[in-house]
Design a protein around this motif. Structure first.
Motif, PDB file in Angstrom:
ATOM      1  N   ARG A  26       0.808  -1.226   0.000  1.00  0.00           N
ATOM      2  CA  ARG A  26       0.000   0.000   0.000  1.00  0.00           C
ATOM      3  C   ARG A  26       0.842   1.277   0.000  1.00  0.00           C
ATOM      4  N   CYS A  27       2.073   1.201   0.450  1.00  0.00           N
ATOM      5  CA  CYS A  27       2.876   2.424   0.599  1.00  0.00           C
ATOM      6  C   CYS A  27       4.232   2.341  -0.103  1.00  0.00           C
ATOM      7  N   TRP A  28       4.352   1.553  -1.152  1.00  0.00           N
ATOM      8  CA  TRP A  28       5.630   1.342  -1.835  1.00  0.00           C
ATOM      9  C   TRP A  28       6.239   2.662  -2.320  1.00  0.00           C
ATOM     10  N   GLU A  29       5.420   3.598  -2.740  1.00  0.00           N
ATOM     11  CA  GLU A  29       5.925   4.883  -3.239  1.00  0.00           C
ATOM     12  C   GLU A  29       6.616   5.682  -2.131  1.00  0.00           C
ATOM     13  N   GLU A  30       6.219   5.457  -0.876  1.00  0.00           N
ATOM     14  CA  GLU A  30       6.760   6.204   0.260  1.00  0.00           C
ATOM     15  C   GLU A  30       7.955   5.526   0.913  1.00  0.00           C
ATOM     16  N   VAL A  31       8.236   4.285   0.582  1.00  0.00           N
ATOM     17  CA  VAL A  31       9.309   3.530   1.212  1.00  0.00           C
ATOM     18  C   VAL A  31      10.659   4.092   0.764  1.00  0.00           C
ATOM     19  N   LYS A  32      11.528   4.416   1.741  1.00  0.00           N
ATOM     20  CA  LYS A  32      12.848   4.977   1.447  1.00  0.00           C
ATOM     21  C   LYS A  32      13.980   4.133   2.020  1.00  0.00           C
ATOM     22  N   TYR A  33      13.674   3.373   3.072  1.00  0.00           N
ATOM     23  CA  TYR A  33      14.713   2.672   3.819  1.00  0.00           C
ATOM     24  C   TYR A  33      14.563   1.164   3.701  1.00  0.00           C
ATOM     25  N   CYS A  34      15.678   0.452   3.724  1.00  0.00           N
ATOM     26  CA  CYS A  34      15.661  -1.004   3.579  1.00  0.00           C
ATOM     27  C   CYS A  34      15.356  -1.717   4.890  1.00  0.00           C
ATOM     28  N   SER A  35      15.580  -1.049   6.023  1.00  0.00           N
ATOM     29  CA  SER A  35      15.402  -1.714   7.314  1.00  0.00           C
ATOM     30  C   SER A  35      15.053  -0.704   8.400  1.00  0.00           C
ATOM     31  N   GLN A  36      14.664  -1.202   9.562  1.00  0.00           N
ATOM     32  CA  GLN A  36      14.390  -0.350  10.715  1.00  0.00           C
ATOM     33  C   GLN A  36      15.663   0.379  11.148  1.00  0.00           C
ATOM     34  N   ARG A  37      16.778  -0.283  11.072  1.00  0.00           N
ATOM     35  CA  ARG A  37      18.050   0.334  11.469  1.00  0.00           C
ATOM     36  C   ARG A  37      18.350   1.564  10.613  1.00  0.00           C
ATOM     37  N   CYS A  38      18.167   1.436   9.304  1.00  0.00           N
ATOM     38  CA  CYS A  38      18.391   2.581   8.417  1.00  0.00           C
ATOM     39  C   CYS A  38      17.358   3.672   8.651  1.00  0.00           C
ATOM     40  N   ARG A  39      16.122   3.286   8.930  1.00  0.00           N
ATOM     41  CA  ARG A  39      15.079   4.280   9.183  1.00  0.00           C
ATOM     42  C   ARG A  39      15.387   5.087  10.437  1.00  0.00           C
ATOM     43  N   ARG A  40      15.856   4.392  11.489  1.00  0.00           N
ATOM     44  CA  ARG A  40      16.192   5.070  12.734  1.00  0.00           C
ATOM     45  C   ARG A  40      17.402   5.978  12.592  1.00  0.00           C
ATOM     46  N   SER A  41      18.393   5.546  11.852  1.00  0.00           N
ATOM     47  CA  SER A  41      19.615   6.337  11.718  1.00  0.00           C
ATOM     48  C   SER A  41      19.563   7.303  10.546  1.00  0.00           C
ATOM     49  N   GLY A  42      18.502   7.269   9.758  1.00  0.00           N
ATOM     50  CA  GLY A  42      18.395   8.096   8.562  1.00  0.00           C
ATOM     51  C   GLY A  42      18.469   9.581   8.829  1.00  0.00           C
ATOM     52  N   ALA A  43      17.632  10.096   9.706  1.00  0.00           N
ATOM     53  CA  ALA A  43      17.599  11.535   9.974  1.00  0.00           C
ATOM     54  C   ALA A  43      18.891  11.998  10.628  1.00  0.00           C
ATOM     55  N   ARG A  44      19.400  11.223  11.567  1.00  0.00           N
ATOM     56  CA  ARG A  44      20.646  11.609  12.233  1.00  0.00           C
ATOM     57  C   ARG A  44      21.817  11.512  11.286  1.00  0.00           C
ATOM     58  N   GLY A  45      21.827  10.480  10.446  1.00  0.00           N
ATOM     59  CA  GLY A  45      22.943  10.296   9.518  1.00  0.00           C
ATOM     60  C   GLY A  45      23.043  11.431   8.526  1.00  0.00           C
TER      61      GLY A  45
END
Length: 61
Positions: A26-45
């Motif tokens: 349902r949200c494939w267009e919004e998916v940016k990260y491969c994992s929870q780890r990348c999602r959590r560190s994305g903004a800080r990184g």
């Protein structure tokens, strides 16, 4: 459906490719990260990288 035929994207944090998953149907267009780890560190990184580059560029002038 064969795995080779599934759509794929590249993670914005680590740059690794990842394939479509049923839970993202349902949200494939919004998916940016491969994992929870990348999602959590994305903004800080991203913030850390831009902050470090600003410090590095101001230090070299």
């Amino acid at each position: 459906m064969k795995k080779g035929l599934l759509p794929s994207k590249v993670c914005v944090v680590c740059g690794r490719p990842f394939n479509w998953r049923k839970r993202w149907a349902r949200c494939w267009e919004e998916v940016k990260y491969c994992s929870q780890r990348c999602r959590r560190s994305g903004a800080r990184g991203v913030a850390m990288t831009s902050a470090n580059s600003a410090v590095a560029s101001s230090g070299t002038k």
